[in-house]
Design a protein around this motif. Sequence first.
Motif, PDB file in Angstrom:
ATOM      1  N   ALA A 101      45.791  -0.677  -9.341  1.00  0.00           N
ATOM      2  CA  ALA A 101      44.797   0.466  -9.226  1.00  0.00           C
ATOM      3  C   ALA A 101      44.183   0.119  -7.996  1.00  0.00           C
ATOM      4  CB  ALA A 101      43.812   0.315 -10.669  1.00  0.00           C
ATOM      5  N   VAL A 102      43.949  -1.293  -7.754  1.00  0.00           N
ATOM      6  CA  VAL A 102      43.372  -1.555  -6.262  1.00  0.00           C
ATOM      7  C   VAL A 102      44.346  -0.848  -5.364  1.00  0.00           C
ATOM      8  CG1 VAL A 102      42.591  -3.414  -4.738  1.00  0.00           C
ATOM      9  CG2 VAL A 102      42.093  -3.492  -7.208  1.00  0.00           C
ATOM     10  N   HIS A 103      45.334  -1.100  -5.231  1.00  0.00           N
ATOM     11  CA  HIS A 103      46.320  -0.721  -4.037  1.00  0.00           C
ATOM     12  C   HIS A 103      46.456   0.795  -4.031  1.00  0.00           C
ATOM     13  CE1 HIS A 103      48.886  -4.635  -3.438  1.00  0.00           C
ATOM     14  NE2 HIS A 103      47.746  -4.849  -4.116  1.00  0.00           N
ATOM     15  N   ALA A 104      46.098   1.619  -5.107  1.00  0.00           N
ATOM     16  CA  ALA A 104      45.964   3.149  -5.279  1.00  0.00           C
ATOM     17  C   ALA A 104      44.847   3.550  -4.820  1.00  0.00           C
ATOM     18  CB  ALA A 104      46.415   3.464  -6.464  1.00  0.00           C
ATOM     19  N   GLY A 105      43.849   2.724  -4.677  1.00  0.00           N
ATOM     20  CA  GLY A 105      42.668   2.997  -4.445  1.00  0.00           C
ATOM     21  C   GLY A 105      41.736   3.665  -5.574  1.00  0.00           C
ATOM     22  N   ARG A 106      42.078   3.276  -6.868  1.00  0.00           N
ATOM     23  CA  ARG A 106      41.328   3.815  -7.880  1.00  0.00           C
ATOM     24  C   ARG A 106      40.123   2.807  -8.283  1.00  0.00           C
ATOM     25  NH1 ARG A 106      46.495   4.589  -9.866  1.00  0.00           N
ATOM     26  NH2 ARG A 106      46.313   2.855 -11.169  1.00  0.00           N
ATOM     27  N   ILE A 107      40.444   1.460  -7.791  1.00  0.00           N
ATOM     28  CA  ILE A 107      39.495   0.470  -7.939  1.00  0.00           C
ATOM     29  C   ILE A 107      39.174  -0.158  -6.576  1.00  0.00           C
ATOM     30  CG2 ILE A 107      38.976  -1.928  -8.822  1.00  0.00           C
ATOM     31  CD1 ILE A 107      39.175   0.109 -11.251  1.00  0.00           C
ATOM     32  N   LYS A 108      37.801  -0.161  -6.124  1.00  0.00           N
ATOM     33  CA  LYS A 108      37.676  -0.494  -4.912  1.00  0.00           C
ATOM     34  C   LYS A 108      37.418  -2.198  -5.010  1.00  0.00           C
ATOM     35  CE  LYS A 108      37.247   3.650  -3.198  1.00  0.00           C
ATOM     36  NZ  LYS A 108      38.602   4.112  -3.026  1.00  0.00           N
ATOM     37  N   ARG A 109      37.546  -2.944  -3.808  1.00  0.00           N
ATOM     38  CA  ARG A 109      37.314  -4.228  -3.778  1.00  0.00           C
ATOM     39  C   ARG A 109      35.931  -4.441  -2.906  1.00  0.00           C
ATOM     40  NH1 ARG A 109      40.607  -7.302  -0.299  1.00  0.00           N
ATOM     41  NH2 ARG A 109      39.793  -9.087  -1.294  1.00  0.00           N
ATOM     42  N   GLU A 110      35.014  -5.083  -3.650  1.00  0.00           N
ATOM     43  CA  GLU A 110      33.759  -5.527  -3.241  1.00  0.00           C
ATOM     44  C   GLU A 110      33.816  -6.504  -1.870  1.00  0.00           C
ATOM     45  OE1 GLU A 110      29.837  -5.734  -5.678  1.00  0.00           O
ATOM     46  OE2 GLU A 110      30.648  -7.857  -5.421  1.00  0.00           O
ATOM     47  N   ALA A 111      34.830  -7.175  -2.082  1.00  0.00           N
ATOM     48  CA  ALA A 111      35.019  -8.307  -1.073  1.00  0.00           C
ATOM     49  C   ALA A 111      35.233  -7.808   0.272  1.00  0.00           C
ATOM     50  CB  ALA A 111      36.104  -9.148  -1.556  1.00  0.00           C
ATOM     51  N   SER A 112      34.945  -8.341   1.424  1.00  0.00           N
ATOM     52  CA  SER A 112      35.355  -7.885   2.562  1.00  0.00           C
ATOM     53  C   SER A 112      36.242  -8.644   3.168  1.00  0.00           C
ATOM     54  CB  SER A 112      34.099  -7.826   3.613  1.00  0.00           C
ATOM     55  OG  SER A 112      33.606  -9.324   3.597  1.00  0.00           O
ATOM     56  N   SER A 113      36.822  -9.542   2.625  1.00  0.00           N
ATOM     57  CA  SER A 113      38.106 -10.273   3.232  1.00  0.00           C
ATOM     58  C   SER A 113      39.229  -9.684   2.951  1.00  0.00           C
ATOM     59  CB  SER A 113      38.054 -11.533   2.569  1.00  0.00           C
ATOM     60  OG  SER A 113      38.723 -11.496   1.175  1.00  0.00           O
ATOM     61  N   ASN A 114      40.214  -9.796   3.650  1.00  0.00           N
ATOM     62  CA  ASN A 114      41.557  -9.307   3.676  1.00  0.00           C
ATOM     63  C   ASN A 114      42.512 -10.126   2.683  1.00  0.00           C
ATOM     64  OD1 ASN A 114      41.092  -7.144   5.368  1.00  0.00           O
ATOM     65  ND2 ASN A 114      41.564  -8.330   7.051  1.00  0.00           N
ATOM     66  N   LEU A 115      41.972 -10.944   1.829  1.00  0.00           N
ATOM     67  CA  LEU A 115      42.468 -11.868   1.102  1.00  0.00           C
ATOM     68  C   LEU A 115      43.373 -10.881  -0.008  1.00  0.00           C
ATOM     69  CD1 LEU A 115      43.051 -14.826   0.182  1.00  0.00           C
ATOM     70  CD2 LEU A 115      41.164 -14.572  -1.428  1.00  0.00           C
ATOM     71  N   VAL A 116      44.667 -11.382  -0.043  1.00  0.00           N
ATOM     72  CA  VAL A 116      45.285 -10.527  -1.078  1.00  0.00           C
ATOM     73  C   VAL A 116      45.783 -11.413  -2.245  1.00  0.00           C
ATOM     74  CG1 VAL A 116      47.721  -9.464  -1.356  1.00  0.00           C
ATOM     75  CG2 VAL A 116      46.376  -9.622   0.981  1.00  0.00           C
ATOM     76  N   MET A 117      45.510 -10.821  -3.153  1.00  0.00           N
ATOM     77  CA  MET A 117      45.773 -11.149  -4.502  1.00  0.00           C
ATOM     78  C   MET A 117      47.167 -11.045  -4.992  1.00  0.00           C
ATOM     79  SD  MET A 117      43.784 -10.970  -8.175  1.00  0.00           S
ATOM     80  CE  MET A 117      42.150 -10.988  -7.514  1.00  0.00           C
ATOM     81  N   GLU A 118      47.883 -11.645  -5.431  1.00  0.00           N
ATOM     82  CA  GLU A 118      49.261 -11.463  -5.992  1.00  0.00           C
ATOM     83  C   GLU A 118      49.439 -11.715  -7.577  1.00  0.00           C
ATOM     84  OE1 GLU A 118      52.415 -12.635  -3.727  1.00  0.00           O
ATOM     85  OE2 GLU A 118      51.542 -11.943  -1.746  1.00  0.00           O
ATOM     86  N   CYS A 119      50.220 -10.998  -8.334  1.00  0.00           N
ATOM     87  CA  CYS A 119      50.296 -11.371  -9.628  1.00  0.00           C
ATOM     88  C   CYS A 119      51.590 -12.122  -9.762  1.00  0.00           C
ATOM     89  CB  CYS A 119      50.383 -10.034 -10.281  1.00  0.00           C
ATOM     90  SG  CYS A 119      50.716 -10.157 -12.180  1.00  0.00           S
ATOM     91  N   PRO A 120      51.490 -13.338 -10.483  1.00  0.00           N
ATOM     92  CA  PRO A 120      52.780 -14.183 -10.638  1.00  0.00           C
ATOM     93  C   PRO A 120      53.730 -13.301 -11.407  1.00  0.00           C
ATOM     94  CG  PRO A 120      50.834 -15.471 -11.313  1.00  0.00           C
ATOM     95  CD  PRO A 120      50.430 -13.949 -11.017  1.00  0.00           C
ATOM     96  N   LYS A 121      54.874 -13.672 -11.163  1.00  0.00           N
ATOM     97  CA  LYS A 121      56.187 -12.963 -12.048  1.00  0.00           C
ATOM     98  C   LYS A 121      55.910 -13.113 -13.489  1.00  0.00           C
ATOM     99  CE  LYS A 121      58.405 -11.710  -8.387  1.00  0.00           C
ATOM    100  NZ  LYS A 121      58.086 -10.400  -7.873  1.00  0.00           N
ATOM    101  N   TYR A 122      56.056 -12.113 -14.289  1.00  0.00           N
ATOM    102  CA  TYR A 122      56.373 -12.420 -15.655  1.00  0.00           C
ATOM    103  C   TYR A 122      57.154 -11.669 -16.389  1.00  0.00           C
ATOM    104  CZ  TYR A 122      54.179  -7.606 -16.225  1.00  0.00           C
ATOM    105  OH  TYR A 122      54.063  -6.262 -16.280  1.00  0.00           O
ATOM    106  N   ASN A 123      57.558 -11.983 -17.614  1.00  0.00           N
ATOM    107  CA  ASN A 123      58.582 -11.162 -18.342  1.00  0.00           C
ATOM    108  C   ASN A 123      58.184 -10.381 -19.408  1.00  0.00           C
ATOM    109  OD1 ASN A 123      60.754 -12.718 -16.999  1.00  0.00           O
ATOM    110  ND2 ASN A 123      60.558 -14.149 -18.502  1.00  0.00           N
TER     111      ASN A 123
END
Length: 71
Positions: A46-68
């Motif tokens: 949703a963040v990548h699609a622009g449906r949720i906006k990040r309040e943070a101004s940094s470019n820190l990228v959050m990645e999701c750990p792999k899951y099954n």
Amino acid sequence: MIRALIESAFQTGYLSVESEGLLHQMLATKSYNPEDLADLSTLLDAVHAGRIKREASSNLVMECPKYNKRN
């Protein structure tokens, strides 16, 4: 706790700096379960699609750990 932070982001349309920081902390300390990762993946999409906006101004990228996914 991850689920509550994600629900808040979808309700408000924003991922707050505080929530993002808490999510990073929980991921770093591996304080999550497989269901949390599925929810986090949905949030990140949703963040990548622009449906949720990040309040943070940094470019820190959050990645999701792999899951099954369980069928």
